[in-house]
Design an enzyme around this catalytic site. Sequence first.
Site, PDB file in Angstrom:
ATOM      1  N   SER A   1       8.677   7.856  -5.381  1.00 59.75           N
ATOM      2  CA  SER A   1       8.931   7.839  -3.938  1.00 59.75           C
ATOM      3  C   SER A   1      10.393   8.093  -3.581  1.00 59.75           C
ATOM      4  O   SER A   1      10.944   9.139  -3.916  1.00 59.75           O
ATOM      5  CB  SER A   1       8.437   6.502  -3.394  1.00 59.75           C
ATOM      6  OG  SER A   1       8.580   6.435  -2.017  1.00 59.75           O
TER       7      SER A   1
ATOM      8  N   ASN B   1      10.038   0.676   8.037  1.00 54.72           N
ATOM      9  CA  ASN B   1      10.583   1.785   7.254  1.00 54.72           C
ATOM     10  C   ASN B   1       9.794   3.090   7.411  1.00 54.72           C
ATOM     11  O   ASN B   1      10.133   4.090   6.779  1.00 54.72           O
ATOM     12  CB  ASN B   1      10.702   1.402   5.778  1.00 54.72           C
ATOM     13  CG  ASN B   1       9.359   1.082   5.130  1.00 54.72           C
ATOM     14  OD1 ASN B   1       8.318   1.568   5.570  1.00 54.72           O
ATOM     15  ND2 ASN B   1       9.377   0.269   4.089  1.00 54.72           N
TER      16      ASN B   1
ATOM     17  N   ARG C   1      16.320 -10.158  -0.632  1.00 52.39           N
ATOM     18  CA  ARG C   1      16.669  -9.454   0.597  1.00 52.39           C
ATOM     19  C   ARG C   1      16.838 -10.441   1.752  1.00 52.39           C
ATOM     20  O   ARG C   1      16.088 -11.408   1.870  1.00 52.39           O
ATOM     21  CB  ARG C   1      15.581  -8.450   0.972  1.00 52.39           C
ATOM     22  CG  ARG C   1      15.420  -7.353  -0.039  1.00 52.39           C
ATOM     23  CD  ARG C   1      14.775  -6.114   0.562  1.00 52.39           C
ATOM     24  NE  ARG C   1      14.326  -5.217  -0.494  1.00 52.39           N
ATOM     25  CZ  ARG C   1      15.120  -4.389  -1.168  1.00 52.39           C
ATOM     26  NH1 ARG C   1      16.409  -4.334  -0.904  1.00 52.39           N
ATOM     27  NH2 ARG C   1      14.635  -3.615  -2.118  1.00 52.39           N
TER      28      ARG C   1
HETATM   29  C1  16G Z   1       7.230  -0.444  -1.652  1.00 52.11           C
HETATM   30  C2  16G Z   1       6.073  -0.463  -0.683  1.00 52.11           C
HETATM   31  C3  16G Z   1       6.580  -0.496   0.741  1.00 52.11           C
HETATM   32  C4  16G Z   1       7.512  -1.675   0.932  1.00 52.11           C
HETATM   33  C5  16G Z   1       8.601  -1.679  -0.104  1.00 52.11           C
HETATM   34  C6  16G Z   1       9.357  -2.988  -0.041  1.00 52.11           C
HETATM   35  C7  16G Z   1       3.917   0.631  -0.904  1.00 52.11           C
HETATM   36  C8  16G Z   1       3.201   1.918  -1.086  1.00 52.11           C
HETATM   37  N1  16G Z   1       5.239   0.716  -0.836  1.00 52.11           N
HETATM   38  O1  16G Z   1       7.966   0.734  -1.539  1.00 52.11           O
HETATM   39  O2  16G Z   1       5.465  -0.626   1.582  1.00 52.11           O
HETATM   40  O3  16G Z   1       8.085  -1.635   2.219  1.00 52.11           O
HETATM   41  O4  16G Z   1       8.042  -1.566  -1.407  1.00 52.11           O
HETATM   42  O5  16G Z   1      10.298  -3.045  -1.051  1.00 52.11           O
HETATM   43  O6  16G Z   1       3.318  -0.439  -0.847  1.00 52.11           O
HETATM   44  P1  16G Z   1      11.043  -4.399  -1.402  1.00 52.11           P
HETATM   45  O7  16G Z   1       9.998  -5.391  -1.855  1.00 52.11           O
HETATM   46  O8  16G Z   1      12.018  -4.037  -2.447  1.00 52.11           O
HETATM   47  O9  16G Z   1      11.711  -4.869  -0.148  1.00 52.11           O
HETATM   48 MG    MG Z   2       7.082   6.862  -0.491  1.00 55.54          MG
END
Ligand code: 16G
Ligand code: MG
Length: 561
Positions: free
Chosen positions: A84, A392, A524
């Site tokens: 991604s 996001n 975070r």
């Molecule tokens: C991943 C998730 C996204 C979320 C992000 C949070 C999917 C497909 N993607 O990219 O939805 O906003 O993680 O990241 O579920 P974090 O836990 O590092 O804040």
């Molecule tokens: Mg993505």
Amino acid sequence: ICPVAAQEWTVQVGQDLLVAMDLGAVTKYSALHAKPSGLILQYGTAGFRTKAEHLDHVMFRMGLLAALRSKQTKSTIGVMVTASHNPEEDNGVKLVDPLGEMLAPSWEEHATCLANAEEQDMQRVLIDISEKEAVNLQQNAFVVVGRDTRPSSEKLSQSVIDGVTVLGGEFHDYGLLTTPQLHYMVYCRNTGSRYGKATLEGYYQKLSKAFMELIKQASCSGDEYRSLKVDCANGIGALKLREMEHYFSQGLSVQLFNDGSKGKLNHLCGADFVKSHQKPPQGMEIKSNERCCSFDGDADRIVYYYHDADGHFHLIDGDKIATLISSFLKELLVEIGESLNIGVVQTAYANGSSTRYLEEVMKVPVYCTKTGVKHLHHKAQEFDIGVYFEANGHGTALFSTAVEMKIKQSEQLEEKKRKAAKMLENIIDLFNQAAGDAISDMLVIEAILALKGLTVQQWDALYTDLPNRQLKVQVADRRVISTTNAERQAVTPPGLQETINDLVKKYKLSRAFVRPSGTEDVVRVYAEADSQESADHLACEVSLAVFQLAGGIGERPQPGF
Ligand code: 16G
Ligand code: MG
């Protein structure tokens, strides 16, 4: 973490299991995709993600797992190779379940177990999963594979295919695809093409047809040629949008930037960069009031933005996208005169102004879930129309069969209502029901703006975002922080939530929460308040509280960060 004693399984394994699974072949091929010893990875919020050079064994094993999951569900399973918005050197893999959803939680655990098993334990873990999940190994398996444009992706997807075939599974390799396109293919294949044709051509045609039909109903179409600048993060979105653009070019002209012809994937561009830095991507020239958007590296997120006449940058994030979409859908429902329910699903990161606007002005009920698409998706399925978006920019809208029934019955309705029902039908076709999809969302947004005759500024003016700040704090073990109430409150460590409550009280219109990241080894911190200065201060004070109460390491968070 994988609690099976060696003696136990040898007793349990029936002769048929051993025959059905050619364990010799598994062992032989697994050695060709050997696991670096000591490496431990976790199937996180969006699958496995790390440096590409550490992933070969994970890919092979996810091929094995996808074959088992396919045998168990008697359905096509998807495997997507992408990381991604991560840097180009990273890669990742995630499995897609039969209806295009994210992998079921118990299988996420199996994925972690299998990925971390040492070579000599591979057979045992495979058999254990098969037994626990009552997988009929005689059943056929079919797996579809897609990949993004990273240099490492092609080879890694070949390793997935090796895993599938070792277990006797069949596969179709779609090659380069956006993540949502792979979700779409899986969904189509498991619904007997009722949803759409499981080809790129099918995807392009389905979406473009719905878009063109919608646009036709806009009163101002024709006199205003619509155009949009798209930052493709130097990723797969550029390739696929270029393939698709001529299908809808009569209704919308797109100008692609960061199309991968020179820049590096996600470097100083893409939805994640634009959202987190609150500035435009490099490589895109923006004239005042031009509508622009950014995709992320695998095209499942989108954010919009523009420069006003004074050259100030304005971001239109997932919250405002959800507001535009849900307002429009609610109007259609009112028009049809139906009591079908609509709900919006957000996470704790949704700007407080968006929640207030939806609840108080639009009178649309809003729900909050934990971060991660699967949680939002799941909740959105509870409504006749469930719109979900993360701030996001990841999201879509889901529609129940009751909505489809209503549309079918609309033939008998009066002209105006019939028109609204037709629009709703087109919108349903235009949304990717299997996953958030930047291309699909872009076309929905463009259609709604055209139908409502809204400029990007008018859309932006629906409400004003509360100033906010996000920070990261390094701690020795982020698992010491546990949360409840959709991540809005910290349960442990003791005293942290009370401290946050006291800090929040010092500011106006303020809110703050902390959560361990699911994708990075950090905690975070989010804070919002009535001014940017207050939001910054609050975020900083909360970061310090995390550092002190949750075992901070490295440098202490400083005011002014
Ligand atoms: C991943 C998730 C996204 C979320 C992000 C949070 C999917 C497909 N993607 O990219 O939805 O906003 O993680 O990241 O579920 P974090 O836990 O590092 O804040
Ligand atoms: Mg993505």
